[in-house]
Scaffold this active site. Structure first.
Site, short mmCIF file in Angstrom:
data_model
loop_
_atom_site.label_atom_id
_atom_site.label_comp_id
_atom_site.label_asym_id
_atom_site.label_seq_id
_atom_site.Cartn_x
_atom_site.Cartn_y
_atom_site.Cartn_z
N ASP A 1 -5.27 -0.32 6.04
CA ASP A 1 -6.04 -0.64 7.24
C ASP A 1 -7.25 0.29 7.39
OD1 ASP A 1 -3.86 -2.23 7.54
OD2 ASP A 1 -3.01 -1.12 9.22
N LEU B 1 -4.45 -7.30 12.95
CA LEU B 1 -5.83 -7.25 12.47
C LEU B 1 -6.39 -5.82 12.55
CD1 LEU B 1 -7.31 -10.58 13.91
CD2 LEU B 1 -6.27 -10.14 11.68
N SER B 2 -5.49 -4.85 12.62
CA SER B 2 -5.86 -3.42 12.52
C SER B 2 -6.78 -2.93 13.62
CB SER B 2 -6.51 -3.13 11.17
OG SER B 2 -5.57 -3.20 10.17
N ASP C 1 0.82 -1.23 0.00
CA ASP C 1 0.00 0.00 0.00
C ASP C 1 0.84 1.27 0.00
OD1 ASP C 1 0.74 -0.35 2.69
OD2 ASP C 1 -1.22 0.21 3.50
#
Ligand code: GLA
Length: 378
Positions: free
Chosen positions: A170, A123-124, A38
């Site tokens: 995220d 897992l943000s 990203d």
């Protein structure tokens, strides 16, 4: 699919004595493919997980903010003039500061955070907290920000106030993804579309039990290496490298870092066209090898857990997920076998000395032997 809700917002009332005026919620995410792409303007493929963060708020008429986080059993007071020292509070503070900089008239608030998003495993949970906070503020103050702007503001809060030079994966996932389909996102244009999971496949996430202690510093280092590679290749970002041949001319470690980014982008685009679970799984396996060997963000425990998953007959593919250096692995499994895979692999990992924990589906640990709570494509 079963959605597990965080505790009801009346927890706010129990702490502050009055009901909240507004609330926002946002899910954690698991990234299926497209890791460390990203911040190179590349492609990502996250899906929301059922666990959510909920933020309830109300102006308190005082001169300080009061923030209570249920999961941490902690209450913090602060003003907008000075960031709180408590780490989790800096995410909320960052969102308030970014919203104020964007023109919102922020007054001191009582804020209550409840979350069942697992923390510190990739897992943000931080993006879920940021997006939930901004959604709560949006509702409270009738702010005109859409979901993409909320994600962008959440990313700004993380970079400026939590010190991680993250990309937008995220926050876009927390703001726009859902739990039934993957979200294909071009992080340069922010063009996106939902992509179904392969048929008869379901997602399993297992925590390796190893905290991501090096994650922030190593993450910023990887990002700097990618920027260096782009500079040496004379392109604005690694997204613009025309072919893999150019990458081979780079000095190490830039050569392998750039090779990961190029091959990972290609894997995301291939996965989107994948009709079959085995093909999708093979791309996940290749992604893990690339993250381990070229990007060097794996650790022995993650490699062990991923191998156990990959060797299981009901697993199509598996990889580390998130920034790496610890945290969780994601697997694509036969949907009818998720709970059995989860139980078997956690046990096998335990025999090697690991302490695995099933995170998605949220109830798999308690219901081993059934797959009724699976996050499935069905
Ligand atoms: C963290 C960052 C994201 C992304 C991933 C790696 O989760 O916050 O922006 O870079 O790592 O893919």
């Amino acid at each position: 699919m079963v959605t597990v809700h965080a505790p009801a917002p009346s927890a706010f009332e129990a702490i502050f004595g009055v009901p909240p005026d507004a609330e926002g919620a946002a899910p954690g995410r698991v990234n299926l493919l497209g890791e460390h792409t990203d911040y190179n303007d590349g492609f990502v493929l996250p899906i929301a997980i059922p666990q959510q963060t909920r933020v309830a708020l109300r102006p308190n008429g005082r001169n300080r903010f009061r923030l209570h986080a249920q999961a941490l059993g902690q209450a913090v007071e602060f003003t907008l003039e000075a960031a709180p020292v408590e780490h989790f509070a800096t995410y909320v503070y960052g969102c308030l500061a970014v919203a104020r900089a964007a023109g919102a008239a922020i007054v001191p608030l009582d804020i209550h955070v409840a979350s069942d998003v697992p923390m510190g495993v990739g897992l943000s949970s931080s993006a879920a907290l940021e997006v939930a906070t901004l959604r709560g503020l949006r509702q409270l103050l009738a702010l005109p920000f859409d979901d993409v702007q909320v994600a962008q503001m959440a990313q700004r809060a993380e970079i400026d106030h939590a010190g991680v030079r993250c990309g937008i994966l995220d926050q876009m996932a927390a703001s726009l993804a859902d739990t039934t389909r993957a979200l294909l996102l071009d992080t340069r244009s922010l063009e996106r579309r939902f992509v179904p999971l392969p048929p008869e496949a379901a997602i399993l996430v297992i925590d390796s039990g190893v905290p991501r202690s090096l994650a922030a510093s190593a993450y910023n280092l990887r990002r700097a290496e990618c920027e260096q590679a782009a500079l040496l290749l004379g392109v604005a970002s690694l997204r613009d490298v025309p072919d893999a041949v150019a990458v081979e001319t780079l000095p190490e470690p830039m050569r392998r870092r750039a090779r990961h980014v190029l091959t990972e982008n290609a894997r995301v685009l291939q996965a989107v066209d994948c009709a079959s679970a085995p093909d999708f799984g093979a791309l996940m396996n290749a992604s893990h090898a690339s993250l381990r060997d070229d990007y060097e963000v794996s650790i022995p425990e993650l490699d062990r857990l991923v191998s156990l998953l990959q060797e299981h007959p009901d697993v199509y593919g598996a990889r580390l997920t998130g920034a790496g250096f610890g945290g969780a692995c994601v697997a694509l499994c036969r949907d009818s076998a998720v709970a059995d895979v989860a139980a078997g692999v956690v046990q096998a990992y335990g025999r090697t000395g690991g302490r695995g924990r099933v995170l998605v589906p949220p109830l798999a640990a308690a219901t081993a032997g059934t797959s009724s709570t699976a996050l499935s494509s069905a």
